[in-house]
Scaffold this motif. Sequence first.
Motif, PDB file in Angstrom:
ATOM      1  N   GLU A 152      -2.935  -1.549   0.044  1.00 46.68           N
ATOM      2  CA  GLU A 152      -1.833  -2.390  -0.388  1.00 46.68           C
ATOM      3  C   GLU A 152      -1.234  -3.157   0.780  1.00 46.68           C
ATOM      4  O   GLU A 152      -1.401  -2.760   1.939  1.00 46.68           O
ATOM      5  N   ARG A 154       1.566  -4.493   3.372  1.00 52.67           N
ATOM      6  CA  ARG A 154       2.620  -3.762   4.068  1.00 52.67           C
ATOM      7  C   ARG A 154       3.943  -3.930   3.322  1.00 52.67           C
ATOM      8  O   ARG A 154       4.348  -5.029   2.955  1.00 52.67           O
ATOM      9  N   GLY A 155       4.601  -2.798   3.067  1.00 52.00           N
ATOM     10  CA  GLY A 155       5.890  -2.829   2.394  1.00 52.00           C
ATOM     11  C   GLY A 155       5.811  -2.737   0.888  1.00 52.00           C
ATOM     12  O   GLY A 155       6.850  -2.618   0.221  1.00 52.00           O
ATOM     13  N   SER A 156       4.603  -2.793   0.321  1.00 54.70           N
ATOM     14  CA  SER A 156       4.455  -2.705  -1.134  1.00 54.70           C
ATOM     15  C   SER A 156       4.099  -1.276  -1.541  1.00 54.70           C
ATOM     16  O   SER A 156       3.752  -0.440  -0.707  1.00 54.70           O
ATOM     17  N   HIS A 157       4.182  -1.003  -2.833  1.00 58.52           N
ATOM     18  CA  HIS A 157       3.901   0.335  -3.331  1.00 58.52           C
ATOM     19  C   HIS A 157       2.391   0.559  -3.468  1.00 58.52           C
ATOM     20  O   HIS A 157       1.646  -0.371  -3.778  1.00 58.52           O
ATOM     21  N   PRO A 158       1.921   1.791  -3.255  1.00 60.06           N
ATOM     22  CA  PRO A 158       0.496   2.090  -3.457  1.00 60.06           C
ATOM     23  C   PRO A 158       0.104   1.840  -4.910  1.00 60.06           C
ATOM     24  O   PRO A 158       0.943   1.938  -5.813  1.00 60.06           O
ATOM     25  N   ASP A 160      -1.115   2.323  -8.651  1.00 64.57           N
ATOM     26  CA  ASP A 160      -1.077   3.409  -9.623  1.00 64.57           C
ATOM     27  C   ASP A 160      -2.471   3.503 -10.239  1.00 64.57           C
ATOM     28  O   ASP A 160      -2.805   2.798 -11.179  1.00 64.57           O
ATOM     29  N   ARG A 179      -8.341   6.128   0.962  1.00 65.02           N
ATOM     30  CA  ARG A 179      -7.541   6.609  -0.163  1.00 65.02           C
ATOM     31  C   ARG A 179      -8.408   7.266  -1.239  1.00 65.02           C
ATOM     32  O   ARG A 179      -7.968   7.406  -2.381  1.00 65.02           O
ATOM     33  N   ASP A 182      -6.897  10.117  -3.422  1.00 63.94           N
ATOM     34  CA  ASP A 182      -5.868   9.626  -4.346  1.00 63.94           C
ATOM     35  C   ASP A 182      -6.482   8.828  -5.480  1.00 63.94           C
ATOM     36  O   ASP A 182      -6.037   8.927  -6.639  1.00 63.94           O
TER      37      ASP A 182
END
Length: 262
Positions: A152, A154-158, A160, A179, A182
Amino acid sequence: MSFITSLFPVSIVGAGPGDPELLTLKAARRIAAADIIFYDALANPCLLNMASAGCKKVEVGKRGGQDSTSQMRIHEHLIRSAQQGLKVVRLKGGDPFLFGRGGEECLALRAAHIDYEIIPGISSGMAAAAYAGVPLTHRHRSQSVIFLTGHEARGSHPPDWSRYARAADTLVIYMGIERISDICQGLIAGGLAAETPCLAVQWATITQKQVQAPLQQFSVAIQAAELGSPAILIIGAVVGLADICAWFPGEPTLSSQRLQQP
Protein backbone atom coordinates in the motif's frame (compact mmCIF):
# COMPACT_ATOMS: atom_id res chain seq x y z
CA MET A 1 7.84 -0.83 -43.69
CA SER A 2 7.96 2.77 -42.49
CA PHE A 3 8.07 3.85 -38.87
CA ILE A 4 6.86 7.05 -37.26
CA THR A 5 9.55 9.05 -35.46
CA SER A 6 8.47 10.26 -32.04
CA LEU A 7 7.13 13.81 -32.00
CA PHE A 8 7.12 13.89 -28.19
CA PRO A 9 9.96 15.09 -25.96
CA VAL A 10 9.29 12.35 -23.39
CA SER A 11 8.56 8.69 -24.04
CA ILE A 12 7.33 6.65 -21.07
CA VAL A 13 8.34 3.16 -22.13
CA GLY A 14 7.39 -0.26 -20.79
CA ALA A 15 10.52 -2.44 -20.67
CA GLY A 16 8.55 -5.66 -20.27
CA PRO A 17 9.01 -8.39 -17.65
CA GLY A 18 12.71 -9.15 -18.08
CA ASP A 19 13.29 -11.24 -21.19
CA PRO A 20 14.78 -8.62 -23.56
CA GLU A 21 13.14 -10.27 -26.58
CA LEU A 22 9.73 -9.30 -25.18
CA LEU A 23 10.48 -5.59 -25.71
CA THR A 24 8.27 -3.97 -28.36
CA LEU A 25 9.74 -2.65 -31.60
CA LYS A 26 8.55 0.87 -30.81
CA ALA A 27 10.23 0.75 -27.41
CA ALA A 28 13.49 -0.41 -29.01
CA ARG A 29 13.40 2.51 -31.47
CA ARG A 30 12.82 5.06 -28.71
CA ILE A 31 15.73 3.67 -26.67
CA ALA A 32 18.00 3.86 -29.72
CA ALA A 33 17.03 7.49 -30.38
CA ALA A 34 17.18 8.74 -26.78
CA ASP A 35 19.52 11.45 -25.53
CA ILE A 36 18.92 10.43 -21.93
CA ILE A 37 17.29 7.38 -20.32
CA PHE A 38 15.95 7.23 -16.78
CA TYR A 39 15.60 3.54 -16.01
CA ASP A 40 14.09 1.39 -13.27
CA ALA A 41 15.78 -1.29 -11.20
CA LEU A 42 13.50 -3.94 -12.76
CA ALA A 43 14.27 -2.98 -16.37
CA ASN A 44 16.73 -5.48 -17.81
CA PRO A 45 20.11 -3.65 -17.95
CA CYS A 46 20.94 -5.24 -21.31
CA LEU A 47 18.26 -3.05 -22.89
CA LEU A 48 20.55 -0.06 -22.32
CA ASN A 49 22.94 -1.55 -24.88
CA MET A 50 20.41 -0.50 -27.53
CA ALA A 51 21.08 3.16 -26.75
CA SER A 52 23.52 5.27 -28.71
CA ALA A 53 27.06 5.82 -27.47
CA GLY A 54 26.27 9.42 -26.53
CA CYS A 55 23.11 8.62 -24.59
CA LYS A 56 23.23 9.38 -20.87
CA LYS A 57 21.81 6.62 -18.65
CA VAL A 58 20.51 7.42 -15.18
CA GLU A 59 19.28 4.79 -12.73
CA VAL A 60 16.23 5.91 -10.74
CA GLY A 61 15.00 2.51 -9.60
CA LYS A 62 13.16 1.73 -6.39
CA ARG A 63 13.75 -1.40 -4.30
CA GLY A 64 12.05 -2.03 -0.98
CA GLY A 65 14.21 -1.17 2.04
CA GLN A 66 17.00 0.35 -0.04
CA ASP A 67 18.04 3.91 -0.84
CA SER A 68 16.32 5.05 -4.00
CA THR A 69 15.32 8.10 -5.99
CA SER A 70 12.09 9.69 -4.77
CA GLN A 71 9.17 9.90 -7.16
CA MET A 72 9.19 13.69 -6.93
CA ARG A 73 12.87 13.73 -7.90
CA ILE A 74 12.12 11.54 -10.93
CA HIS A 75 9.47 14.04 -12.03
CA GLU A 76 12.02 16.83 -11.75
CA HIS A 77 14.54 14.89 -13.84
CA LEU A 78 12.02 14.27 -16.62
CA ILE A 79 10.80 17.86 -16.72
CA ARG A 80 14.26 19.44 -16.64
CA SER A 81 15.64 17.15 -19.36
CA ALA A 82 12.67 17.81 -21.63
CA GLN A 83 12.98 21.56 -21.10
CA GLN A 84 16.63 21.30 -22.18
CA GLY A 85 15.46 19.94 -25.54
CA LEU A 86 16.63 16.35 -24.95
CA LYS A 87 14.86 13.24 -26.22
CA VAL A 88 13.88 11.61 -22.95
CA VAL A 89 13.02 7.96 -22.34
CA ARG A 90 11.59 6.87 -19.02
CA LEU A 91 12.20 3.10 -19.04
CA LYS A 92 9.98 1.23 -16.61
CA GLY A 93 9.83 -2.49 -15.84
CA GLY A 94 6.69 -4.24 -17.06
CA ASP A 95 3.98 -1.83 -18.17
CA PRO A 96 4.05 1.85 -17.14
CA PHE A 97 0.37 1.95 -16.21
CA LEU A 98 0.13 -1.24 -14.15
CA PHE A 99 1.65 -0.57 -10.71
CA GLY A 100 4.41 1.39 -12.47
CA ARG A 101 3.57 4.95 -11.35
CA GLY A 102 3.33 5.95 -14.99
CA GLY A 103 0.15 7.86 -14.27
CA GLU A 104 1.90 10.00 -11.66
CA GLU A 105 4.65 10.88 -14.12
CA CYS A 106 2.13 11.79 -16.81
CA LEU A 107 0.34 14.14 -14.43
CA ALA A 108 3.63 15.82 -13.50
CA LEU A 109 4.58 16.28 -17.16
CA ARG A 110 1.12 17.59 -18.03
CA ALA A 111 1.31 20.12 -15.20
CA ALA A 112 4.63 21.32 -16.63
CA HIS A 113 3.08 21.58 -20.14
CA ILE A 114 5.38 18.90 -21.54
CA ASP A 115 4.06 16.49 -24.17
CA TYR A 116 4.67 12.77 -23.81
CA GLU A 117 3.77 9.40 -25.28
CA ILE A 118 3.05 6.08 -23.58
CA ILE A 119 4.54 2.89 -25.01
CA PRO A 120 2.95 -0.13 -23.32
CA GLY A 121 5.01 -3.08 -22.13
CA ILE A 122 4.16 -6.66 -21.28
CA SER A 123 3.29 -6.72 -17.60
CA SER A 124 5.19 -9.13 -15.37
CA GLY A 125 1.91 -10.50 -14.03
CA MET A 126 0.77 -11.65 -17.45
CA ALA A 127 4.25 -12.81 -18.46
CA ALA A 128 4.83 -14.82 -15.27
CA ALA A 129 1.60 -16.69 -15.86
CA ALA A 130 2.28 -17.30 -19.55
CA TYR A 131 5.81 -18.60 -18.93
CA ALA A 132 4.48 -20.86 -16.16
CA GLY A 133 1.78 -22.26 -18.43
CA VAL A 134 -1.08 -20.69 -16.45
CA PRO A 135 -3.88 -19.18 -18.57
CA LEU A 136 -5.26 -16.35 -16.47
CA THR A 137 -8.65 -16.92 -18.08
CA HIS A 138 -10.17 -20.23 -19.13
CA ARG A 139 -13.70 -20.89 -20.31
CA HIS A 140 -14.27 -23.56 -17.66
CA ARG A 141 -12.09 -22.27 -14.80
CA SER A 142 -11.80 -18.49 -14.85
CA GLN A 143 -13.93 -15.80 -16.43
CA SER A 144 -12.47 -12.90 -14.46
CA VAL A 145 -9.07 -11.62 -13.29
CA ILE A 146 -8.04 -8.96 -10.79
CA PHE A 147 -4.56 -7.41 -10.65
CA LEU A 148 -3.68 -6.32 -7.11
CA THR A 149 -0.73 -4.92 -5.21
CA GLY A 150 0.32 -6.18 -1.81
CA HIS A 151 2.14 -2.94 -1.04
CA GLU A 152 0.00 0.00 0.00
CA ALA A 153 0.99 3.64 -0.43
CA ARG A 154 2.68 5.28 2.55
CA GLY A 155 0.10 6.47 5.07
CA SER A 156 -2.76 4.39 3.66
CA HIS A 157 -4.45 1.38 5.22
CA PRO A 158 -3.35 -2.19 4.34
CA PRO A 159 -5.63 -4.01 1.88
CA ASP A 160 -8.58 -5.91 3.30
CA TRP A 161 -7.76 -9.23 1.65
CA SER A 162 -11.02 -10.85 2.74
CA ARG A 163 -12.95 -8.61 0.34
CA TYR A 164 -10.99 -9.98 -2.62
CA ALA A 165 -11.64 -13.65 -1.80
CA ARG A 166 -14.67 -13.82 -4.11
CA ALA A 167 -14.05 -10.73 -6.22
CA ALA A 168 -12.69 -12.66 -9.22
CA ASP A 169 -11.86 -16.19 -10.34
CA THR A 170 -8.13 -15.42 -10.61
CA LEU A 171 -6.03 -13.07 -8.48
CA VAL A 172 -2.65 -11.75 -9.69
CA ILE A 173 -0.78 -10.03 -6.88
CA TYR A 174 2.29 -7.81 -7.31
CA MET A 175 4.66 -6.97 -4.44
CA GLY A 176 2.97 -9.45 -2.13
CA ILE A 177 5.81 -11.64 -0.87
CA GLU A 178 6.37 -9.64 2.32
CA ARG A 179 2.65 -9.83 3.15
CA ILE A 180 2.07 -13.41 2.04
CA SER A 181 0.90 -14.66 5.45
CA ASP A 182 -1.64 -11.84 5.79
CA ILE A 183 -2.80 -12.36 2.22
CA CYS A 184 -3.44 -16.08 2.67
CA GLN A 185 -5.18 -15.64 6.04
CA GLY A 186 -7.35 -12.83 4.69
CA LEU A 187 -8.43 -14.73 1.58
CA ILE A 188 -9.35 -17.83 3.59
CA ALA A 189 -11.23 -15.67 6.12
CA GLY A 190 -13.12 -14.14 3.20
CA GLY A 191 -14.32 -17.54 2.02
CA LEU A 192 -11.73 -18.63 -0.55
CA ALA A 193 -11.22 -22.38 -0.29
CA ALA A 194 -8.07 -23.43 1.55
CA GLU A 195 -7.36 -25.91 -1.27
CA THR A 196 -7.29 -23.20 -3.97
CA PRO A 197 -4.18 -23.71 -6.16
CA CYS A 198 -1.54 -20.96 -5.87
CA LEU A 199 1.70 -20.16 -7.68
CA ALA A 200 4.54 -17.79 -6.84
CA VAL A 201 6.98 -16.79 -9.60
CA GLN A 202 10.27 -14.99 -8.93
CA TRP A 203 12.12 -13.16 -11.73
CA ALA A 204 9.49 -13.89 -14.36
CA THR A 205 10.72 -14.80 -17.88
CA ILE A 206 14.38 -14.89 -16.77
CA THR A 207 15.27 -17.61 -14.26
CA GLN A 208 11.57 -18.03 -13.36
CA LYS A 209 11.86 -19.80 -10.02
CA GLN A 210 8.42 -21.08 -9.02
CA VAL A 211 6.57 -22.49 -6.01
CA GLN A 212 3.15 -24.10 -6.23
CA ALA A 213 0.96 -24.99 -3.24
CA PRO A 214 -2.65 -24.85 -2.03
CA LEU A 215 -3.65 -21.59 -0.37
CA GLN A 216 -3.48 -22.95 3.17
CA GLN A 217 0.17 -24.00 2.63
CA PHE A 218 1.23 -21.23 0.28
CA SER A 219 2.98 -18.98 2.80
CA VAL A 220 4.99 -21.84 4.29
CA ALA A 221 5.96 -23.14 0.83
CA ILE A 222 7.24 -19.72 -0.27
CA GLN A 223 9.29 -19.32 2.89
CA ALA A 224 10.73 -22.83 2.60
CA ALA A 225 11.81 -22.15 -1.00
CA GLU A 226 13.30 -18.80 0.08
CA LEU A 227 11.51 -16.92 -2.66
CA GLY A 228 11.89 -13.16 -2.51
CA SER A 229 11.12 -10.07 -4.53
CA PRO A 230 10.49 -9.43 -7.32
CA ALA A 231 7.76 -12.03 -7.45
CA ILE A 232 4.22 -12.48 -8.74
CA LEU A 233 1.53 -14.43 -6.89
CA ILE A 234 -1.22 -16.15 -8.87
CA ILE A 235 -4.21 -17.59 -7.01
CA GLY A 236 -7.08 -19.50 -8.58
CA ALA A 237 -8.22 -22.72 -10.21
CA VAL A 238 -6.26 -21.97 -13.41
CA VAL A 239 -3.01 -22.58 -11.52
CA GLY A 240 -3.94 -26.25 -11.65
CA LEU A 241 -3.18 -26.19 -15.38
CA ALA A 242 0.48 -25.26 -14.83
CA ASP A 243 1.66 -28.87 -14.65
CA ILE A 244 0.00 -29.59 -17.99
CA CYS A 245 0.76 -26.40 -19.93
CA ALA A 246 4.23 -25.52 -18.57
CA TRP A 247 6.80 -25.05 -21.33
CA PHE A 248 9.53 -22.62 -20.20
CA PRO A 249 12.82 -24.38 -19.33
CA GLY A 250 13.53 -22.31 -16.24
CA GLU A 251 13.96 -23.65 -12.72
CA PRO A 252 11.40 -26.42 -12.10
CA THR A 253 8.31 -25.67 -10.09
CA LEU A 254 8.59 -26.68 -6.44
CA SER A 255 5.38 -28.17 -5.10
CA SER A 256 4.38 -28.14 -1.45
CA GLN A 257 4.67 -31.92 -1.41
CA ARG A 258 8.28 -31.85 -2.57
CA LEU A 259 9.16 -29.11 -0.09
CA GLN A 260 7.93 -31.30 2.77
CA GLN A 261 10.19 -34.19 1.84
CA PRO A 262 13.36 -34.66 3.96
